[in-house]
Design a protein around this motif. Structure first.
Motif, mmCIF file in Angstrom:
data_model
loop_
_atom_site.group_PDB
_atom_site.id
_atom_site.type_symbol
_atom_site.label_atom_id
_atom_site.label_comp_id
_atom_site.label_asym_id
_atom_site.label_seq_id
_atom_site.Cartn_x
_atom_site.Cartn_y
_atom_site.Cartn_z
ATOM 1 N N UNK A 2 0.805 -1.214 0.000
ATOM 2 C CA UNK A 2 0.000 0.000 0.000
ATOM 3 C C UNK A 2 0.843 1.271 0.000
ATOM 4 N N UNK A 3 2.113 1.163 0.439
ATOM 5 C CA UNK A 3 2.956 2.341 0.529
ATOM 6 C C UNK A 3 3.749 2.609 -0.743
ATOM 7 N N UNK A 4 3.557 1.771 -1.777
ATOM 8 C CA UNK A 4 4.292 1.967 -3.029
ATOM 9 C C UNK A 4 3.789 3.211 -3.753
ATOM 10 N N UNK A 5 4.729 3.887 -4.405
ATOM 11 C CA UNK A 5 4.359 5.025 -5.243
ATOM 12 C C UNK A 5 5.065 4.892 -6.582
ATOM 13 N N UNK A 12 7.910 13.804 -10.591
ATOM 14 C CA UNK A 12 6.549 13.709 -10.047
ATOM 15 C C UNK A 12 6.324 12.317 -9.467
ATOM 16 N N UNK A 13 5.447 12.236 -8.489
ATOM 17 C CA UNK A 13 5.099 10.956 -7.882
ATOM 18 C C UNK A 13 3.591 10.813 -7.806
ATOM 19 N N UNK A 14 3.130 9.578 -7.871
ATOM 20 C CA UNK A 14 1.704 9.262 -7.764
ATOM 21 C C UNK A 14 1.563 7.915 -7.074
#
Length: 126
Positions: A2-5, A12-14
């Motif tokens: 769940x903590x993956x981005x 940029x990150x999402x």
């Protein structure tokens, strides 16, 4: 997990797309375009006036939707079997009959969603 981005080369990150709805993958832009073109083609009323695209959102009785849905479904069936089908406007095509099935099924779903409080009656735009 769940903590993956996702990290992009721009910096940029999402969040990941795992577990999220994808309208782009679930729907076809070509089918949607053909459907809207079908709706446009049938906006002209018998008195010559043009109804707005969203006129149906004012509310149509569920039984009216069902009656029309079944009529167009029967046309699809007969056309698929190779029969010629006509209505009070003349010959009907398989594509138009399928679009009419989509319209009536969508309208019926819309009315059910309103009854269940999952949608609100939309005001007609001009």
């Amino acid at each position: 997990m769940d903590n993956e981005i996702r990290k992009f080369s721009s910096g940029a990150t999402r969040d990941t797309v795992v577990g999220k709805l994808s309208y782009m993958k679930a729907l076809s832009s070509e089918v949607l375009e053909a459907y809207v073109m079908y709706l446009d083609k049938h906006r002209k009323q018998s008195d010559g006036s043009m109804r707005p695209f969203d006129n149906w959102k004012k509310g149509i009785d569920k039984w009216t939707y069902l009656d029309s849905l079944l009529r167009h479904d029967k046309a699809v069936w007969k056309l698929m079997l190779g029969y010629e089908v006509s209505d009070n406007h003349g010959p009907v095509s398989l594509l138009d009959s399928l679009m009419a099935v989509i319209f009536n099924a969508s309208g019926l779903v819309y009315e059910l969603l309103i009854e269940e409080g999952k949608a609100k009656r939309c005001e007609q735009s001009s």
